[in-house]
Design a protein around this motif. Structure first.
Motif, PDB file in Angstrom:
ATOM      1  N   ALA A   1       0.829  -1.211   0.000  1.00  0.00           N
ATOM      2  CA  ALA A   1       0.000   0.000   0.000  1.00  0.00           C
ATOM      3  C   ALA A   1       0.860   1.257   0.000  1.00  0.00           C
ATOM      4  O   ALA A   1       1.980   1.264   0.529  1.00  0.00           O
ATOM      5  CB  ALA A   1      -0.916   0.005   1.227  1.00  0.00           C
ATOM      6  N   ASP A   2       0.341   2.323  -0.588  1.00  0.00           N
ATOM      7  CA  ASP A   2       1.043   3.609  -0.627  1.00  0.00           C
ATOM      8  C   ASP A   2       0.038   4.741  -0.402  1.00  0.00           C
ATOM      9  O   ASP A   2      -0.204   5.560  -1.291  1.00  0.00           O
ATOM     10  CB  ASP A   2       1.765   3.776  -1.966  1.00  0.00           C
ATOM     11  CG  ASP A   2       2.625   5.037  -2.003  1.00  0.00           C
ATOM     12  OD1 ASP A   2       3.065   5.489  -0.923  1.00  0.00           O
ATOM     13  OD2 ASP A   2       2.838   5.566  -3.117  1.00  0.00           O
ATOM     14  N   PRO A   3      -0.555   4.800   0.798  1.00  0.00           N
ATOM     15  CA  PRO A   3      -1.560   5.828   1.074  1.00  0.00           C
ATOM     16  C   PRO A   3      -0.917   7.148   1.485  1.00  0.00           C
ATOM     17  O   PRO A   3       0.316   7.269   1.560  1.00  0.00           O
ATOM     18  CB  PRO A   3      -2.352   5.219   2.220  1.00  0.00           C
ATOM     19  CG  PRO A   3      -1.319   4.436   2.973  1.00  0.00           C
ATOM     20  CD  PRO A   3      -0.387   3.883   1.928  1.00  0.00           C
ATOM     21  N   ASP A   4      -1.759   8.102   1.811  1.00  0.00           N
ATOM     22  CA  ASP A   4      -1.271   9.387   2.297  1.00  0.00           C
ATOM     23  C   ASP A   4      -0.857   9.253   3.766  1.00  0.00           C
ATOM     24  O   ASP A   4      -1.216   8.283   4.442  1.00  0.00           O
ATOM     25  CB  ASP A   4      -2.369  10.446   2.155  1.00  0.00           C
ATOM     26  CG  ASP A   4      -3.631  10.047   2.899  1.00  0.00           C
ATOM     27  OD1 ASP A   4      -3.688  10.198   4.127  1.00  0.00           O
ATOM     28  OD2 ASP A   4      -4.562   9.534   2.230  1.00  0.00           O
ATOM     29  N   PRO A   5      -0.082  10.225   4.292  1.00  0.00           N
ATOM     30  CA  PRO A   5       0.406  10.136   5.676  1.00  0.00           C
ATOM     31  C   PRO A   5      -0.702   9.990   6.716  1.00  0.00           C
ATOM     32  O   PRO A   5      -0.525   9.264   7.711  1.00  0.00           O
ATOM     33  CB  PRO A   5       1.173  11.450   5.858  1.00  0.00           C
ATOM     34  CG  PRO A   5       1.632  11.803   4.473  1.00  0.00           C
ATOM     35  CD  PRO A   5       0.531  11.366   3.576  1.00  0.00           C
ATOM     36  N   ASP A   6      -1.823  10.636   6.525  1.00  0.00           N
ATOM     37  CA  ASP A   6      -2.915  10.536   7.492  1.00  0.00           C
ATOM     38  C   ASP A   6      -3.451   9.107   7.580  1.00  0.00           C
ATOM     39  O   ASP A   6      -3.807   8.623   8.659  1.00  0.00           O
ATOM     40  CB  ASP A   6      -4.048  11.488   7.132  1.00  0.00           C
ATOM     41  CG  ASP A   6      -3.697  12.944   7.404  1.00  0.00           C
ATOM     42  OD1 ASP A   6      -2.761  13.183   8.204  1.00  0.00           O
ATOM     43  OD2 ASP A   6      -4.336  13.837   6.815  1.00  0.00           O
TER      44      ASP A   6
END
Length: 215
Positions: A51-56
């Motif tokens: 996975a490569d989501p946003d920091p939040d």
């Protein structure tokens, strides 16, 4: 050379249950929730490395994992007490350490598994990491020892030859058998094949029966 096929290991080794406190693993029945938990955890492992989501979202995920740790931590148990590695009906016998294999044959003349590797096991370029295969073969060697009725043994050496790239997301077959045995020594062979029968990797090793008091 001799083999101890068909023997109760306690006849061969009266100290079978007392090797330095080596735990006696009996099948566990933790209920269907444990199977659901393992399935979710295996998927979480895949997503943790892909996975490569946003920091939040990473912060949110960390919060939830920490909640899970807090939920389970009061129930931490000794080796051989929790259900991990003690549920034969579940992939990998219920152990997240093991690739998710299922046993299709468990006989004195050989053991056979069906195994499917996933994104979590990738070393690079969608190929299974080379270090994962010795883990599979070592586990299979232990199964072969049990299937032949030999007493508790440990791995003295394990050699792997990599013949082809091992793919993920496809059902593979692993086979293991006892080649020969003499006294405390058992020489074991194994191979991993794809659906077309191509040998992806093969292994050979030496298993040594424990002496009384050896852990």
């Amino acid at each position: 050379m001799s083999s101890d096929f068909g023997l109760d290991p306690r006849r061969v080794d009266p100290e079978y249950d007392r090797h330095g406190g080596f735990p006696v693993f009996e099948a566990a029945d933790p209920g269907p929730g444990f199977g659901r938990f393992l399935t979710a955890m295996r998927r979480a492992q895949d997503l943790a490395v892909s996975a490569d989501p946003d920091p939040d979202t990473w912060n949110d995920a960390a919060d939830r994992v920490e909640e899970l740790v807090a939920l389970l931590e009061p129930f931490q148990a000794a080796e051989g007490v929790g259900p991990s590695n003690r549920v034969p009906s579940l992939p990998g016998a219920g152990s997240l350490l093991m690739p998710p294999w299922t046993v299709t044959k468990f006989e004195a003349d050989g053991v056979e598994l069906q195994v499917t590797f996933s994104r979590y096991h990738v070393g690079g370029n969608s190929a299974v990491h080379g270090g994962v295969l010795p883990l599979l073969f070592d586990s299979m060697f232990g199964m072969v020892i049990h299937a032949t009725g030999r007493p508790i043994s440990r791995t003295a050496f394990l050699h792997v030859d990599y013949r082809r790239v091992t793919p993920i997301d496809t059902v593979l077959t692993a086979r293991g058998w006892l080649r020969e045995a003499e006294d405390r020594k058992a020489w074991v062979n194994a191979e991993l094949l794809d659906a077309d029968g191509n040998v992806l990797a093969e292994s050979n090793g030496l298993m040594i029966r424990l002496l009384p008091g050896q852990p």
